[in-house]
Scaffold this active site. Structure first.
Site, PDB file in Angstrom:
ATOM      1  N   LEU A  87    -111.510 -86.745  80.984  1.00  0.00           N
ATOM      2  CA  LEU A  87    -111.440 -87.912  80.110  1.00  0.00           C
ATOM      3  C   LEU A  87    -112.533 -87.885  79.049  1.00  0.00           C
ATOM      4  O   LEU A  87    -113.205 -88.871  78.810  1.00  0.00           O
ATOM      5  CB  LEU A  87    -111.551 -89.210  80.921  1.00  0.00           C
ATOM      6  N   CYS A  88    -112.724 -86.709  78.465  1.00  0.00           N
ATOM      7  CA  CYS A  88    -113.699 -86.667  77.379  1.00  0.00           C
ATOM      8  C   CYS A  88    -113.103 -85.887  76.202  1.00  0.00           C
ATOM      9  O   CYS A  88    -113.756 -85.064  75.592  1.00  0.00           O
ATOM     10  CB  CYS A  88    -115.017 -86.068  77.839  1.00  0.00           C
ATOM     11  N   GLY A  89    -111.852 -86.161  75.927  1.00  0.00           N
ATOM     12  CA  GLY A  89    -111.222 -85.554  74.761  1.00  0.00           C
ATOM     13  C   GLY A  89    -111.089 -84.051  74.904  1.00  0.00           C
ATOM     14  O   GLY A  89    -110.911 -83.525  75.993  1.00  0.00           O
TER      15      GLY A  89
END
Lengths: 286, 141
Positions: A87-89
């Site tokens: 969930l960090c691109g």
């Protein structure tokens, strides 16, 4: 009325998702600030140790430590720094892409590679992809210590000393600013000493116990400090990337809610109009 | 005015001290050393112990280091303090640990792969179920 209720349920579910993403965004923002502070705190050590090594290069030109010698490349090692959580691109994927491109350019020249991986995302990716992982450390948390990187750095440095690998690179993300992080590959060993022109008269240190041992310890710490800096910087990158990703997720959720709200209102109005026309129709029939 | 020497004490994780001093004492590997201004250049390892800094005003500050390196130049003293306890066999243990984790991961690769596959199948089944449900609903209305 069934349609309207369904839409309302959907709105509620998107709202709860939005709450989560917004909370994650806020948490990432505060963690990023702390990670940045740690990043700056690690800077003086790296600068000082670099300065000492530069002095050494000038004070002691006749003895060349293996870490300072360039040799023919038959095998390269990578220390790859990735995150533990998602969930960090595209942060990790961009980094892996950069690493893979580099590996490919080496393998075209017949050079094999070995990997030491920090972070479970990288470990998972390269295990599936078929990279040769010789060492790994995962679950570093938000506050990594130098202790965590000592082991893996030693594995790589030992391989270098034995001559199994001839060059070691550090692959990690560079923190440009909150909005942008750049994958970066830099050479760890052989250490590329910069030529400082200022000190050219001859002098030497007194060494205790002897120059080789002191130099060994010093260079090892230097490499470790580079890797540690990479880890800390990567955490700052992770939090920044997560903050941005979660912000856009929250924004998307917001626009989705708006659309759903519009559909819900239309549906409700349609029901009311229908009911009204039914009543009017009924009254006219009487 | 008394001569002073600039002291920097840094660890990999933070800067600990930076300022002028009249004299610095450090636990070098071959015994404690006291360093006054214009000391000859010296490079040595440190044992765990106390680094004491005498400030020009006459006060004294002390810092605990768990080892590290000491660099002395005529007007600058740099203490590169270790954060972690270091010893050859301790480092060795850390290295072995990192290697072991990699091998373990490799051994578990098949199971993880199966897990990923199972997850993909589950996602597929769920999509099918959803599609069926939608069809049923469309048929009803």
């Amino acid at each position: 009325m069934a349609g309207a209720r369904e839409i309302r349920g959907k709105i509620r579910s998107v709202q709860s998702t939005q709450k989560i993403t917004r909370a994650m965004q806020m948490v990432a923002a505060s963690k990023m600030r702390r990670a940045q502070a740690r990043m700056f705190a690690a800077r003086p050590y790296a600068e000082k140790i670099r300065a000492v090594i530069t002095h050494l290069g000038h004070a002691h030109p006749e003895y060349r430590h293996p870490y300072l010698q360039d040799r023919e490349v038959r095998r390269v090692g990578y220390v790859l720094v990735s995150t533990d959580r998602g969930l960090c691109g595209g942060l990790n994927i961009n980094l892996f892409k950069a690493a893979l491109t580099d590996m490919q350019s080496w393998s075209e020249r017949g050079v094999e590679h070995e990997l030491a991986v920090l972070g479970s995302k990288g470990a998972g990716f390269f295990a599936r992809f078929g990279g040769r992982i010789v060492a790994q450390t995962t679950h570093l948390g938000d506050r990594p210590s130098v202790q965590d990187v000592i082991g893996m750095v030693k594995v790589m440095l030992d391989a270098f000393t034995e001559g199994r690998i001839d060059r070691v690179f550090l692959v990690s993300n560079r923190f440009v600013n909150t909005m942008s992080q750049r994958p970066n590959i830099e050479q760890l060993v052989p250490i590329t000493a910069d030529d400082d022109e200022r000190l050219h008269h001859h002098w030497d240190y007194l060494y205790e116990p002897d120059s080789k041992e002191v130099l060994d310890a010093l260079l090892m710490r230097y490499v470790e400090s580079l890797v540690y800096r990479g880890v800390v910087e990567n955490i700052a990158c992770e939090q920044a990337a997560r903050m941005v990703a979660m912000k856009s997720a929250s924004d998307n959720a917001g626009s989705l809610i708006e659309e759903l709200q519009l559909a819900y209102n239309k549906e409700r109005q349609a029901t009311i109009t229908q009911e009204l026309s039914e009543i009017v129709g009924g009254a006219a029939a009487v | 005015m008394a001569m002073t020497i600039h002291v920097d004490i840094v660890s990999a994780e933070e800067e600990i001290f930076s300022g002028p001093a009249q004299m610095v004492f450090a636990p070098a590997e071959m015994g404690e050393v006291g360093i006054a201004p214009r000391h000859a250049p010296l490079l040595t390892r440190l044992k765990p112990g106390e680094v004491r800094v005498q400030s020009p005003q006459g006060g004294e500050e002390s810092f605990y280091v768990s080892g590290g390196m000491l660099e002395v130049q005529p007007h600058v003293v740099t203490v590169l303090a270790d954060v972690a306890l270091r010893a050859r066999d301790l480092d060795e243990a850390q290295a072995l640990e990192a290697k072991r984790r990699a091998e373990e991961e490799l051994a578990q690769r098949t199971s993880e792969f199966e897990y990923a596959q199972a997850r993909a199948q589950l996602a597929e089944a769920m999509a099918q179920l959803r599609a069926l449900e939608r069809l049923r609903k469309a048929g009803r209305s």
